[in-house]
Design a protein around this motif. Structure first.
Motif, PDB file in Angstrom:
ATOM      1  N   ALA A 103       2.154   9.131   4.584  1.00  0.00           N
ATOM      2  CA  ALA A 103       1.248   8.660   3.536  1.00  0.00           C
ATOM      3  C   ALA A 103      -0.114   9.345   3.619  1.00  0.00           C
ATOM      4  CB  ALA A 103       1.086   7.146   3.620  1.00  0.00           C
ATOM      5  N   ASP A 104      -0.541   9.723   4.818  1.00  0.00           N
ATOM      6  CA  ASP A 104      -1.835  10.393   4.970  1.00  0.00           C
ATOM      7  C   ASP A 104      -1.851  11.735   4.253  1.00  0.00           C
ATOM      8  OD1 ASP A 104      -2.680   8.300   6.559  1.00  0.00           O
ATOM      9  OD2 ASP A 104      -2.168   9.303   8.442  1.00  0.00           O
ATOM     10  N   LEU A 105      -0.688  12.344   4.092  1.00  0.00           N
ATOM     11  CA  LEU A 105      -0.618  13.640   3.423  1.00  0.00           C
ATOM     12  C   LEU A 105      -0.740  13.520   1.911  1.00  0.00           C
ATOM     13  CD1 LEU A 105       2.374  15.089   5.462  1.00  0.00           C
ATOM     14  CD2 LEU A 105      -0.015  15.825   5.629  1.00  0.00           C
ATOM     15  N   LEU A 106      -0.565  12.321   1.388  1.00  0.00           N
ATOM     16  CA  LEU A 106      -0.538  12.107  -0.055  1.00  0.00           C
ATOM     17  C   LEU A 106      -1.899  11.657  -0.562  1.00  0.00           C
ATOM     18  CD1 LEU A 106       2.820  10.102  -0.154  1.00  0.00           C
ATOM     19  CD2 LEU A 106       2.509  12.579  -0.414  1.00  0.00           C
ATOM     20  N   ASP A 107      -2.250  12.104  -1.758  1.00  0.00           N
ATOM     21  CA  ASP A 107      -3.494  11.649  -2.383  1.00  0.00           C
ATOM     22  C   ASP A 107      -3.335  10.252  -2.977  1.00  0.00           C
ATOM     23  OD1 ASP A 107      -4.897  14.197  -2.028  1.00  0.00           O
ATOM     24  OD2 ASP A 107      -3.459  14.954  -3.487  1.00  0.00           O
ATOM     25  N   VAL A 108      -2.168   9.974  -3.500  1.00  0.00           N
ATOM     26  CA  VAL A 108      -1.821   8.661  -4.032  1.00  0.00           C
ATOM     27  C   VAL A 108      -0.445   8.309  -3.464  1.00  0.00           C
ATOM     28  CG1 VAL A 108      -1.361   7.280  -6.096  1.00  0.00           C
ATOM     29  CG2 VAL A 108      -3.093   9.090  -6.167  1.00  0.00           C
ATOM     30  N   VAL A 109      -0.317   7.119  -2.894  1.00  0.00           N
ATOM     31  CA  VAL A 109       0.961   6.713  -2.323  1.00  0.00           C
ATOM     32  C   VAL A 109       1.714   5.892  -3.356  1.00  0.00           C
ATOM     33  CG1 VAL A 109       2.127   5.594  -0.398  1.00  0.00           C
ATOM     34  CG2 VAL A 109      -0.117   6.652  -0.047  1.00  0.00           C
ATOM     35  N   GLY A 110       2.874   6.389  -3.752  1.00  0.00           N
ATOM     36  CA  GLY A 110       3.694   5.685  -4.707  1.00  0.00           C
ATOM     37  C   GLY A 110       4.662   4.747  -4.006  1.00  0.00           C
ATOM     38  N   TYR A 111       4.804   3.539  -4.564  1.00  0.00           N
ATOM     39  CA  TYR A 111       5.694   2.539  -3.968  1.00  0.00           C
ATOM     40  C   TYR A 111       6.912   2.347  -4.859  1.00  0.00           C
ATOM     41  CZ  TYR A 111       2.062   0.991  -0.656  1.00  0.00           C
ATOM     42  OH  TYR A 111       1.130   0.932   0.345  1.00  0.00           O
ATOM     43  N   SER A 112       8.083   2.346  -4.230  1.00  0.00           N
ATOM     44  CA  SER A 112       9.327   2.149  -4.943  1.00  0.00           C
ATOM     45  C   SER A 112       9.821   0.722  -4.709  1.00  0.00           C
ATOM     46  CB  SER A 112      10.372   3.170  -4.455  1.00  0.00           C
ATOM     47  OG  SER A 112      11.526   3.138  -5.246  1.00  0.00           O
ATOM     48  N   TYR A 113       9.699  -0.132  -5.724  1.00  0.00           N
ATOM     49  CA  TYR A 113      10.127  -1.536  -5.674  1.00  0.00           C
ATOM     50  C   TYR A 113       9.463  -2.292  -4.516  1.00  0.00           C
ATOM     51  CZ  TYR A 113      13.697   0.677  -8.534  1.00  0.00           C
ATOM     52  OH  TYR A 113      14.333   1.415  -9.491  1.00  0.00           O
ATOM     53  N   ARG A 114       8.193  -2.049  -4.285  1.00  0.00           N
ATOM     54  CA  ARG A 114       7.514  -2.685  -3.145  1.00  0.00           C
ATOM     55  C   ARG A 114       6.283  -3.456  -3.583  1.00  0.00           C
ATOM     56  NH1 ARG A 114      10.191  -4.225  -0.500  1.00  0.00           N
ATOM     57  NH2 ARG A 114       9.263  -4.093   1.561  1.00  0.00           N
ATOM     58  N   GLN A 115       6.389  -4.226  -4.673  1.00  0.00           N
ATOM     59  CA  GLN A 115       5.259  -5.047  -5.101  1.00  0.00           C
ATOM     60  C   GLN A 115       4.812  -5.991  -3.993  1.00  0.00           C
ATOM     61  OE1 GLN A 115       6.704  -8.921  -7.197  1.00  0.00           O
ATOM     62  NE2 GLN A 115       7.479  -7.259  -8.461  1.00  0.00           N
ATOM     63  N   VAL A 116       5.756  -6.415  -3.157  1.00  0.00           N
ATOM     64  CA  VAL A 116       5.417  -7.337  -2.075  1.00  0.00           C
ATOM     65  C   VAL A 116       4.449  -6.701  -1.074  1.00  0.00           C
ATOM     66  CG1 VAL A 116       7.344  -6.644  -0.580  1.00  0.00           C
ATOM     67  CG2 VAL A 116       6.448  -8.977  -0.446  1.00  0.00           C
ATOM     68  N   MET A 117       4.352  -5.367  -1.098  1.00  0.00           N
ATOM     69  CA  MET A 117       3.518  -4.654  -0.139  1.00  0.00           C
ATOM     70  C   MET A 117       2.132  -4.320  -0.662  1.00  0.00           C
ATOM     71  SD  MET A 117       5.307  -4.291   2.636  1.00  0.00           S
ATOM     72  CE  MET A 117       4.394  -2.997   3.457  1.00  0.00           C
ATOM     73  N   TYR A 118       1.845  -4.599  -1.944  1.00  0.00           N
ATOM     74  CA  TYR A 118       0.573  -4.173  -2.516  1.00  0.00           C
ATOM     75  C   TYR A 118      -0.614  -4.723  -1.716  1.00  0.00           C
ATOM     76  CZ  TYR A 118       3.031  -2.630  -6.803  1.00  0.00           C
ATOM     77  OH  TYR A 118       3.847  -1.997  -7.709  1.00  0.00           O
ATOM     78  N   ASP A 119      -0.663  -6.030  -1.543  1.00  0.00           N
ATOM     79  CA  ASP A 119      -1.805  -6.629  -0.852  1.00  0.00           C
ATOM     80  C   ASP A 119      -1.806  -6.267   0.628  1.00  0.00           C
ATOM     81  OD1 ASP A 119      -2.564  -7.823  -3.230  1.00  0.00           O
ATOM     82  OD2 ASP A 119      -1.470  -9.674  -2.807  1.00  0.00           O
ATOM     83  N   PHE A 120      -0.623  -6.272   1.227  1.00  0.00           N
ATOM     84  CA  PHE A 120      -0.501  -5.945   2.645  1.00  0.00           C
ATOM     85  C   PHE A 120      -1.073  -4.559   2.932  1.00  0.00           C
ATOM     86  CE2 PHE A 120       1.840  -4.049   6.178  1.00  0.00           C
ATOM     87  CZ  PHE A 120       1.846  -5.046   7.142  1.00  0.00           C
ATOM     88  N   CYS A 121      -0.670  -3.579   2.146  1.00  0.00           N
ATOM     89  CA  CYS A 121      -1.109  -2.204   2.423  1.00  0.00           C
ATOM     90  C   CYS A 121      -2.548  -1.963   1.996  1.00  0.00           C
ATOM     91  CB  CYS A 121      -0.155  -1.220   1.758  1.00  0.00           C
ATOM     92  SG  CYS A 121       1.470  -1.154   2.552  1.00  0.00           S
ATOM     93  N   HIS A 122      -2.979  -2.623   0.946  1.00  0.00           N
ATOM     94  CA  HIS A 122      -4.387  -2.459   0.558  1.00  0.00           C
ATOM     95  C   HIS A 122      -5.307  -3.027   1.638  1.00  0.00           C
ATOM     96  CE1 HIS A 122      -7.786  -1.755  -2.004  1.00  0.00           C
ATOM     97  NE2 HIS A 122      -8.115  -3.034  -2.030  1.00  0.00           N
ATOM     98  N   THR A 123      -4.842  -4.067   2.310  1.00  0.00           N
ATOM     99  CA  THR A 123      -5.630  -4.658   3.397  1.00  0.00           C
ATOM    100  C   THR A 123      -5.641  -3.749   4.621  1.00  0.00           C
ATOM    101  OG1 THR A 123      -5.161  -6.906   2.655  1.00  0.00           O
ATOM    102  CG2 THR A 123      -5.809  -6.626   4.951  1.00  0.00           C
ATOM    103  N   HIS A 124      -4.470  -3.214   4.974  1.00  0.00           N
ATOM    104  CA  HIS A 124      -4.369  -2.407   6.190  1.00  0.00           C
ATOM    105  C   HIS A 124      -4.807  -0.960   5.992  1.00  0.00           C
ATOM    106  CE1 HIS A 124      -1.801  -5.801   7.483  1.00  0.00           C
ATOM    107  NE2 HIS A 124      -2.138  -5.426   8.707  1.00  0.00           N
ATOM    108  N   TYR A 125      -4.718  -0.447   4.750  1.00  0.00           N
ATOM    109  CA  TYR A 125      -5.067   0.949   4.479  1.00  0.00           C
ATOM    110  C   TYR A 125      -5.971   0.998   3.248  1.00  0.00           C
ATOM    111  CZ  TYR A 125      -0.812   0.856   7.228  1.00  0.00           C
ATOM    112  OH  TYR A 125       0.127   0.543   8.179  1.00  0.00           O
ATOM    113  N   PRO A 126      -7.166   0.435   3.337  1.00  0.00           N
ATOM    114  CA  PRO A 126      -8.018   0.223   2.154  1.00  0.00           C
ATOM    115  C   PRO A 126      -8.544   1.493   1.516  1.00  0.00           C
ATOM    116  CG  PRO A 126      -9.208  -0.300   4.179  1.00  0.00           C
ATOM    117  CD  PRO A 126      -7.784  -0.061   4.576  1.00  0.00           C
ATOM    118  N   HIS A 127      -8.486   2.601   2.205  1.00  0.00           N
ATOM    119  CA  HIS A 127      -9.045   3.838   1.652  1.00  0.00           C
ATOM    120  C   HIS A 127      -7.996   4.708   0.957  1.00  0.00           C
ATOM    121  CE1 HIS A 127     -12.709   2.778   3.690  1.00  0.00           C
ATOM    122  NE2 HIS A 127     -12.124   2.808   4.874  1.00  0.00           N
TER     123      HIS A 127
END
Length: 835
Positions: A509-533
């Protein structure tokens, strides 16, 4: 729009591009000797390109596979005889926009090269292999698609995209040799910089003038620059002129203004014009913010996207631009503003259309990298039969070239706003699914709706403890990112990540400018919290309200891409007779599904109501003790997947039968009427699933839904009980076609009763009659389990309707079309074929 030629436009350049699609010969068999010019091909079939031979066959559950739509592959040969008056100062290049797949090319018996990937453009220099001008030239192309299960979707077979012959001066701009960049943009002015590659293939030094003119959307010249040049024999240089455009018109999905850069390569003599090179482009900026989402031209905008595969239904992979225009116009009507092209680069003509119509486009390079996916079951490989070997075998050698050729062709398109380096690649690198914890026996929850069973620290420890994959995913991703940025650093790089809980920890994910999620709505808040930038968004999503709800409630999620915008063939292993997946907002014939109207109510501001019905026993509902319509499984709407629940678009049931009436609407209030009697008014805010619902005992007549808008405006939709079929209503989306051999018309035949009410609950066999200078491309009814041959003029309807697609010839005249079904018949439709 058509542009008038500027007054400064010189005439008769040495260089020119020729449409090379017509007058080919084809044989579906392997003829090794056909590479030689003297081979006797008189018995071969005469065709024109683009051409997909697989779509010409009947669906076959024995010799085909549902993974690729139950249609065959094989090995075919194409040959073209032509003459070419090539002078010393000329060079000749052949350009293929796409051949599926494993193509090999010969010119006059000389092997030019090959291209295994079925989706990348490629070209060859013919010059040294041409016969003298008075002699016949022969181009031969072998296409080996004998591995007919080499994909998870329908691919088609053959030279299914355009072919062009480029005749250039020896002092010329190479193919894809102009890049246009917007270096500054404001409402007052735009700064445009070009990189123009200039090649001198003469044996002596050449000097001259490079002139660049910018034409505005109205065709007027708004900028000009001139630059002298001097090139030694064999030298190649890059010229970098810059221009300023005042009061620019910006490209945006709502107003896709297009400029054109016209580059003239002028020699020292007044009449020595070597080339005119034209590049359409748009003025726009794009940005992704990890907290505020997506911005275009400085304005925040939600990405209302859909994923698309490349087939066009009954036309297969050789899709006329008019077929895509009809489909994209329908998606535009729903409010769609973005397309993810899954899972391969598109055609040049498709991107031209997106530039013109105003769609943001994510171009995806690959579906598999070092390791293959299982073509029948998805995820990691579990079959070992030769017919399912795909691109992974060629990836190590060809990936860089395929990627770079695609970017060089596509990087001037304003519609292209993301490069995706891969789709759900994590499935094929064993450490990723193992480290996630989702696939351990003790994990009993549902992957789609559950947070990771381990903390980020535990996932990282599990990943590090597992044997390294060979090669590592991140090693390959680094190369793809490096190759992409070397040619275009103006667009963000993304990937469709299926296991972001792992990919955020491995460096992927660090290599990507935008990380696309495939059927992972459950991860939106989790990842925004852990990887806010890190900007994140949905890049593959269910076509359900709950997905869009998760987007609009989170400013940091830029948007989503529904799987899919249009039904696609394939991905149907062991599902016969289902040969396509019914996930689209539009079906395979381009007819609008009920889910289309749900998303139109979500994505468009214009007031909308749309009625559907279903007998309660076949519905997803029941009646509670108070007689109210409730879900059989409470809260199930939050976990609906790809396919829309079964509903009908008619009002024909048994007297007294309990029918659930659904209304999709963006109006705050909707009232339902049956035969002018109000059945009550409901409020949108009370519908958690955004579906208005009534239980109605059936009685024949008119069912009417009225939406009440806050401004006092009303909008309505009604269904009427239909009697037996008494006629056929034949509608055509065009009244005239261009006699260019490309233009198409779509004709829809709908059964109607004696009063003209559409009959959508009874099926009949319809026969189309066509006379005049056009050809039948095929017929379809849109049903996913329709396995009637496409290459026909007759079929049985679905929902009382059928589609016929016609294509013009190069002759002018009048075409007459009619439809009959036993004693039923339509009025004729008259089409003018004109220049």
């Amino acid at each position: 729009m058509p542009y008038p030629a500027p007054s400064i436009h010189p005439a008769n350049p040495i260089s020119k591009t020729i449409d090379f699609n017509f007058n080919w010969l084809f044989s579906l068999d392997d003829h090794p000797e056909a590479s030689q010019p003297e081979y006797n091909d008189r018995s071969w079939r005469s065709i024109r390109l683009p051409h997909d031979w697989s779509i010409e066959f009947p669906f076959d559950p024995v010799n085909g596979d549902g993974a690729t739509g139950y249609l065959p592959g094989g090995t075919g040969w194409y040959r073209k005889h032509f003459t070419l008056d090539l002078q010393y100062e000329h060079l000749a290049f052949i350009l293929f926009d796409g051949v599926y797949n494993n193509s090999q090319i010969w010119c006059n018996g000389h092997f030019l090269g090959q291209n295994p990937y079925g989706y990348s453009p490629f070209w060859f220099d013919l010059t040294s292999h041409l016969e003298p001008a008075s002699q016949e030239q022969v181009l031969a192309v072998r296409v080996d698609h004998s591995r007919y299960v080499d994909s998870r979707w329908y691919t088609g077979s053959g030279i299914y995209r355009d072919v062009k012959l480029a005749v250039k001066s020896r002092l010329h701009i190479p193919i894809w040799g102009v890049r246009v960049m917007v270096t500054h943009l404001s409402p007052q002015h735009a700064s445009v910089s070009l990189e123009i590659t200039l090649q001198n293939s003469f044996t002596n030094t050449r000097t001259g003038l490079l002139r660049t003119i910018i034409l505005a959307p109205d065709g007027q010249a708004v900028g000009q620059t001139e630059q002298p040049f001097a090139l030694d024999a064999g030298q190649k240089i890059i010229c970098s002129p810059s221009l300023t455009i005042t009061q620019p018109f910006l490209w945006h999905p709502e107003h896709p203004y297009l400029y054109r850069a016209i580059v003239y390569v002028q020699g020292n003599k007044p009449d020595e014009l070597h080339e005119i090179y034209e590049v359409p482009f748009g003025l726009r900026t794009i940005a992704f913010d990890p907290d505020r989402g997506f911005f275009i031209n400085g304005q925040n905008m939600r990405i209302k996207g859909v994923c698309l595969h490349h087939d066009g239904g009954l036309v297969g992979a050789a899709v006329p631009v008019g077929v895509w225009r009809r489909r994209l116009a329908a998606l535009k009507d729903a409010g769609c503003n973005a397309l993810r092209l899954a899972h391969n680069p598109p055609s040049q003509t498709f991107l031209d259309l997106c530039d013109e119509m105003g769609f943001l486009v994510q171009v995806e390079f690959f579906d598999e990298w070092d390791n293959p996916k299982d073509k029948r079951l998805n995820q990691h490989e579990r079959h070992s039969d030769p017919v399912s070997r795909g691109y992974a075998e060629h990836f190590p050698v060809w990936a860089e070239s395929d990627l770079k050729r695609t970017i060089l062709r596509d990087r001037n398109h304003p519609c292209v706003f993301q490069w995706s380096i891969g789709n759900e690649i994590e499935w094929t690198y064993p450490r990723y699914p193992k480290a996630s914890g989702y696939f351990e026996p003790e994990f009993q929850d549902n992957y789609f709706w559950s947070l990771p069973p381990f903390s980020p620290e535990e996932i990282k420890a599990r990943f590090d403890a597992l044997p390294p994959d060979q090669p590592e995913l991140t090693t390959t991703a680094q190369k793809l990112v490096r190759w992409t940025r070397a040619l275009d650093d103006t667009r963000p790089i993304t990937a469709n990540c299926i296991l972001p809980s792992v990919s955020h920890l491995t460096g992927y994910a660090d290599l990507l400018d935008v990380v696309g999620y495939s059927y992972r709505q459950v991860m939106y808040d989790f990842c925004h919290t852990h990887y806010p930038h890190k900007p994140i968004m949905g890049t593959e999503n269910f076509g359900q309200w709950h997905e869009w709800k998760h987007v609009i409630e989170r400013p940091f999620i830029s948007g989503m891409f529904i799987w899919t915008g249009v039904d696609y063939m394939g991905e149907s292993h062991n599902m016969w007779p289902q040969k396509s997946r019914p996930f689209g907002l539009l079906d395979l014939a381009g007819f609008k599904r009920p889910s289309f109207f749900m998303f139109k109510s979500l994505w468009q501001d214009s007031p909308l109501v749309y009625l559907t019905t279903q007998c309660i026993d076949r519905s997803i509902y029941r009646l509670d003790p108070h007689g109210q319509v409730v879900e059989r499984e409470p809260g199930a709407w939050k976990r609906r997947l790809w396919e829309w629940h079964p509903v009908n678009e008619h009002w024909n049931y048994q007297p007294g039968e309990t029918v659930v009436v659904e209304v999709y609407s963006n109006c705050p209030e909707v009232e339902l009427f049956l035969n002018n009697r109000s059945l009550g008014r409901q409020r949108l805010e009370a519908q958690e699933d955004r579906i208005f619902k009534w239980a109605v005992p059936f009685e024949a007549g008119t069912l009417l839904a009225v939406g009440w808008h806050p401004n006092g405006q009303t909008v309505q939709h009604y269904l009427q009980t239909a009697a037996d079929p008494a006629g056929i209503e034949l509608h055509c989306d065009r009244m005239s076609l261009q006699a260019d051999g490309y233009d198409v018309a779509h004709l829809t035949a709908q059964l109607v009763d004696i009063y003209g009410v559409p009959v959508r609950h009874v099926e009949r066999r319809i026969v189309f009659s066509v006379e005049g200078p056009c050809r039948v491309l095929g017929v379809d009814n849109g049903a996913p389990d329709n396995v009637q041959p496409f290459q026909s003029n007759c079929l049985t309807t679905a929902q009382g309707r059928a589609l016929l697609i016609l294509q013009s010839s190069t002759q002018t005249g009048t075409a007459t079309v009619s439809a009959v079904s036993g004693p039923l018949h339509s009025q004729p439709v008259i089409l003018k074929i004109q220049n």
